[in-house]
Write a protein that holds these residues in place. Structure first.
Motif, PDB file in Angstrom:
ATOM      1  N   PRO A  67      20.777   8.365  -1.737  1.00  0.00           N
ATOM      2  CA  PRO A  67      20.459   7.180  -2.654  1.00  0.00           C
ATOM      3  C   PRO A  67      19.629   6.746  -3.571  1.00  0.00           C
ATOM      4  CG  PRO A  67      21.701   6.738  -0.705  1.00  0.00           C
ATOM      5  CD  PRO A  67      21.053   7.741  -0.507  1.00  0.00           C
ATOM      6  N   ASN A  68      18.422   6.753  -2.965  1.00  0.00           N
ATOM      7  CA  ASN A  68      17.117   6.595  -3.781  1.00  0.00           C
ATOM      8  C   ASN A  68      16.651   7.574  -4.367  1.00  0.00           C
ATOM      9  OD1 ASN A  68      16.530   3.709  -2.883  1.00  0.00           O
ATOM     10  ND2 ASN A  68      15.495   4.406  -1.041  1.00  0.00           N
ATOM     11  N   GLN A  69      17.024   8.880  -4.180  1.00  0.00           N
ATOM     12  CA  GLN A  69      16.640   9.958  -5.016  1.00  0.00           C
ATOM     13  C   GLN A  69      17.618  10.020  -6.396  1.00  0.00           C
ATOM     14  OE1 GLN A  69      17.286  13.749  -2.604  1.00  0.00           O
ATOM     15  NE2 GLN A  69      15.159  13.055  -1.473  1.00  0.00           N
ATOM     16  N   ASP A  70      18.906   9.565  -6.000  1.00  0.00           N
ATOM     17  CA  ASP A  70      19.729   9.477  -7.255  1.00  0.00           C
ATOM     18  C   ASP A  70      19.363   8.404  -8.016  1.00  0.00           C
ATOM     19  OD1 ASP A  70      20.781  11.707  -6.174  1.00  0.00           O
ATOM     20  OD2 ASP A  70      22.875  10.989  -5.697  1.00  0.00           O
ATOM     21  N   LEU A  71      18.908   7.355  -7.573  1.00  0.00           N
ATOM     22  CA  LEU A  71      18.599   6.194  -8.431  1.00  0.00           C
ATOM     23  C   LEU A  71      17.283   6.704  -9.170  1.00  0.00           C
ATOM     24  CD1 LEU A  71      18.703   3.251  -8.970  1.00  0.00           C
ATOM     25  CD2 LEU A  71      17.303   2.527  -7.166  1.00  0.00           C
ATOM     26  N   ASP A  72      16.288   7.105  -8.659  1.00  0.00           N
ATOM     27  CA  ASP A  72      15.118   7.643  -9.304  1.00  0.00           C
ATOM     28  C   ASP A  72      15.449   8.607 -10.566  1.00  0.00           C
ATOM     29  OD1 ASP A  72      12.316   7.864  -9.540  1.00  0.00           O
ATOM     30  OD2 ASP A  72      12.237   9.714  -8.786  1.00  0.00           O
ATOM     31  N   SER A  73      16.321   9.366 -10.045  1.00  0.00           N
ATOM     32  CA  SER A  73      16.894  10.580 -11.244  1.00  0.00           C
ATOM     33  C   SER A  73      17.482   9.945 -12.411  1.00  0.00           C
ATOM     34  CB  SER A  73      17.575  11.580 -10.466  1.00  0.00           C
ATOM     35  OG  SER A  73      18.737  11.139 -10.243  1.00  0.00           O
ATOM     36  N   GLU A  88      10.750  -1.041   0.818  1.00  0.00           N
ATOM     37  CA  GLU A  88       9.270  -0.894   0.740  1.00  0.00           C
ATOM     38  C   GLU A  88       8.534   0.404   1.025  1.00  0.00           C
ATOM     39  OE1 GLU A  88       7.745  -3.013  -1.349  1.00  0.00           O
ATOM     40  OE2 GLU A  88       9.410  -4.494  -1.471  1.00  0.00           O
ATOM     41  N   GLY A  89       9.184   0.570   2.268  1.00  0.00           N
ATOM     42  CA  GLY A  89       8.407   2.007   2.869  1.00  0.00           C
ATOM     43  C   GLY A  89       8.761   3.149   2.071  1.00  0.00           C
ATOM     44  N   GLN A  90       9.904   3.233   1.413  1.00  0.00           N
ATOM     45  CA  GLN A  90      10.467   4.517   0.548  1.00  0.00           C
ATOM     46  C   GLN A  90       9.458   4.429  -0.721  1.00  0.00           C
ATOM     47  OE1 GLN A  90      13.720   6.708   0.779  1.00  0.00           O
ATOM     48  NE2 GLN A  90      12.300   6.788   2.569  1.00  0.00           N
ATOM     49  N   LYS A  91       9.439   3.248  -1.319  1.00  0.00           N
ATOM     50  CA  LYS A  91       8.465   3.148  -2.561  1.00  0.00           C
ATOM     51  C   LYS A  91       7.239   3.624  -2.346  1.00  0.00           C
ATOM     52  CE  LYS A  91       8.570  -0.799  -4.686  1.00  0.00           C
ATOM     53  NZ  LYS A  91       8.469  -2.096  -5.110  1.00  0.00           N
ATOM     54  N   GLU A  92       6.693   3.055  -1.088  1.00  0.00           N
ATOM     55  CA  GLU A  92       5.146   3.404  -0.614  1.00  0.00           C
ATOM     56  C   GLU A  92       5.027   5.032  -0.641  1.00  0.00           C
ATOM     57  OE1 GLU A  92       1.699   2.765   2.492  1.00  0.00           O
ATOM     58  OE2 GLU A  92       3.387   1.249   2.393  1.00  0.00           O
ATOM     59  N   PHE A  94       7.222   7.579  -1.450  1.00  0.00           N
ATOM     60  CA  PHE A  94       7.695   8.532  -2.778  1.00  0.00           C
ATOM     61  C   PHE A  94       7.209   7.979  -4.040  1.00  0.00           C
ATOM     62  CE2 PHE A  94      10.530   9.317   0.970  1.00  0.00           C
ATOM     63  CZ  PHE A  94      10.419  10.546   1.040  1.00  0.00           C
ATOM     64  N   GLY A  95       6.627   7.051  -3.844  1.00  0.00           N
ATOM     65  CA  GLY A  95       5.989   6.450  -5.240  1.00  0.00           C
ATOM     66  C   GLY A  95       7.100   5.946  -6.209  1.00  0.00           C
ATOM     67  N   TYR A  96       8.352   5.502  -5.753  1.00  0.00           N
ATOM     68  CA  TYR A  96       9.415   5.096  -6.448  1.00  0.00           C
ATOM     69  C   TYR A  96       8.989   3.669  -7.093  1.00  0.00           C
ATOM     70  CZ  TYR A  96      12.605   8.120  -3.685  1.00  0.00           C
ATOM     71  OH  TYR A  96      13.219   9.270  -3.269  1.00  0.00           O
ATOM     72  N   ASP A  97       9.295   3.675  -8.582  1.00  0.00           N
ATOM     73  CA  ASP A  97       9.134   2.741  -9.266  1.00  0.00           C
ATOM     74  C   ASP A  97      10.341   1.657  -9.482  1.00  0.00           C
ATOM     75  OD1 ASP A  97       8.013   0.600 -10.871  1.00  0.00           O
ATOM     76  OD2 ASP A  97       7.987   1.632 -12.704  1.00  0.00           O
ATOM     77  N   PHE A  98      10.917   0.929  -8.192  1.00  0.00           N
ATOM     78  CA  PHE A  98      11.838   0.360  -8.104  1.00  0.00           C
ATOM     79  C   PHE A  98      11.768  -1.113  -7.963  1.00  0.00           C
ATOM     80  CE2 PHE A  98      14.135   4.138  -5.331  1.00  0.00           C
ATOM     81  CZ  PHE A  98      14.424   4.906  -6.679  1.00  0.00           C
ATOM     82  N   GLU A  99      12.536  -1.984  -8.092  1.00  0.00           N
ATOM     83  CA  GLU A  99      12.601  -3.364  -7.991  1.00  0.00           C
ATOM     84  C   GLU A  99      13.836  -3.983  -7.187  1.00  0.00           C
ATOM     85  OE1 GLU A  99      10.318  -5.597  -8.675  1.00  0.00           O
ATOM     86  OE2 GLU A  99       8.841  -4.379  -9.748  1.00  0.00           O
ATOM     87  N   ASN A 100      13.379  -4.902  -6.311  1.00  0.00           N
ATOM     88  CA  ASN A 100      14.431  -5.654  -5.586  1.00  0.00           C
ATOM     89  C   ASN A 100      15.222  -6.605  -6.750  1.00  0.00           C
ATOM     90  OD1 ASN A 100      16.208  -7.403  -4.053  1.00  0.00           O
ATOM     91  ND2 ASN A 100      14.526  -7.869  -2.745  1.00  0.00           N
ATOM     92  N   SER A 133      13.822   6.742  12.177  1.00  0.00           N
ATOM     93  CA  SER A 133      13.543   5.860  10.988  1.00  0.00           C
ATOM     94  C   SER A 133      12.519   4.743  11.469  1.00  0.00           C
ATOM     95  CB  SER A 133      14.656   5.178  10.219  1.00  0.00           C
ATOM     96  OG  SER A 133      14.189   4.329   9.179  1.00  0.00           O
ATOM     97  N   VAL A 134      11.108   5.052  11.045  1.00  0.00           N
ATOM     98  CA  VAL A 134       9.931   4.227  11.624  1.00  0.00           C
ATOM     99  C   VAL A 134      10.231   2.705  11.077  1.00  0.00           C
ATOM    100  CG1 VAL A 134       7.614   3.614  11.398  1.00  0.00           C
ATOM    101  CG2 VAL A 134       8.442   6.010  11.653  1.00  0.00           C
ATOM    102  N   ALA A 135      10.911   2.871   9.837  1.00  0.00           N
ATOM    103  CA  ALA A 135      11.354   1.395   9.180  1.00  0.00           C
ATOM    104  C   ALA A 135      12.278   0.537  10.011  1.00  0.00           C
ATOM    105  CB  ALA A 135      11.874   1.472   7.855  1.00  0.00           C
TER     106      ALA A 135
END
Length: 268
Positions: A67-73, A88-92, A94-100, A133-135
């Motif tokens: 889901p995050n890969q597809d949002l990023d693409s 927050e862990g995924q953003k850190e 993979f460098g995703y430029d996402f917002e909550n 999942s460490v998160a």
């Protein structure tokens, strides 16, 4: 002159159609979601968004990566499946430029056992199976500490706690954190380990009732709020704001309470 006017009218018509097409495109929203409860909640939101001229398409997922890969693409306009620490862990990582764009609900994580009817019955050296999942580790360890099964080091950030932060373990519990979150229900059904920590979305999807079937469950004050995630800048789009407003509406919040009776807790 007639030819000129006809051509001009055709040009105006073409521009009008193009503008209408653009407006129609802007009124479509594609959101990725876990089957339960996220997609079911979005299904309830569909008609409310339609009233505002927004067509909602729901893409369902069985894992926490795509889901995050597809949002990023750009394949998705938003996703609805993850809690804030994971986000927050995924953003850190993979460098995703996402917002909550907004918190919607909490899914309390539960401890399940086919062998024992309460946490008091768990024997010395019992094996607890949990997600890799460490998160989620800090989350489940904080829950187990609240239940009196372990104690974490003084001053540790409980959202980031790890197994090495356990300083007291009266029952000498063994923790096995080598499993994909989606497999934990099957491990529980197969009676592997002595108890299994399962995220509520997977439990609900498998027909379990977290409030009734778990032997311990996270309280509703959990900081692990499930959110609508979007690309940075999209949080201000009218369609995204409308989606979040609808999910915060009394109609949707009442549906969550009535449908899951505490296994999913709405927030604002």
């Amino acid at each position: 002159m007639k030819k000129f006017l006809a051509g001009a009218l055709l040009s105006v018509s073409a521009l009008t159609l193009a503008a209408c097409g653009g407006e129609e495109e802007d009124s479509k929203l594609v959101v990725g979601a876990s089957n339960v409860p996220h997609a079911e909640i979005l299904e309830q939101a569909k008609p409310l968004l339609e009233e505002q001229g927004i067509e909602l398409t729901i893409e369902t997922y069985q894992d926490y990566v795509l889901p995050n890969q597809d949002l990023d693409s750009g394949d998705l306009d938003a996703n609805f499946f993850q809690h804030i620490p994971y986000f927050e862990g995924q953003k850190e990582e993979f460098g995703y430029d996402f917002e909550n764009a907004g918190g919607i609900h909490i899914e309390p994580i539960g401890l399940y056992s086919k062998k024992y009817g309460s946490i008091e019955e768990l024997p010395e050296g019992a094996t607890i199976l949990m997600s890799n999942s460490v998160a989620d580790h800090g989350r489940v360890l904080a829950m187990l500490e609240a239940q009196g099964l372990i104690k974490l080091a003084e001053g540790v950030d409980k959202t980031a706690a790890e197994l090495t932060d356990i300083v007291e373990n009266p029952k000498n519990l063994e923790f096995d954190a080598n499993y994909e979150a989606a497999l934990l229900v099957q491990l529980y059904e197969n009676e592997e380990g002595d108890a299994v920590l399962i995220n509520s979305n997977y439990a609900l999807d498998a027909g379990l009732n977290p409030m009734e079937d778990s032997i311990a469950i996270e309280d509703s004050e959990s900081p692990y709020v499930n959110i609508i995630a979007v690309k940075a800048g999209d949080e201000d789009k009218k369609e995204i704001k409308a989606l979040v407003d609808v999910l915060h509406s009394k109609e949707i919040q009442d549906f969550i309470v009535e449908e899951w009776g505490g296994s999913v807790v709405p927030v604002k």
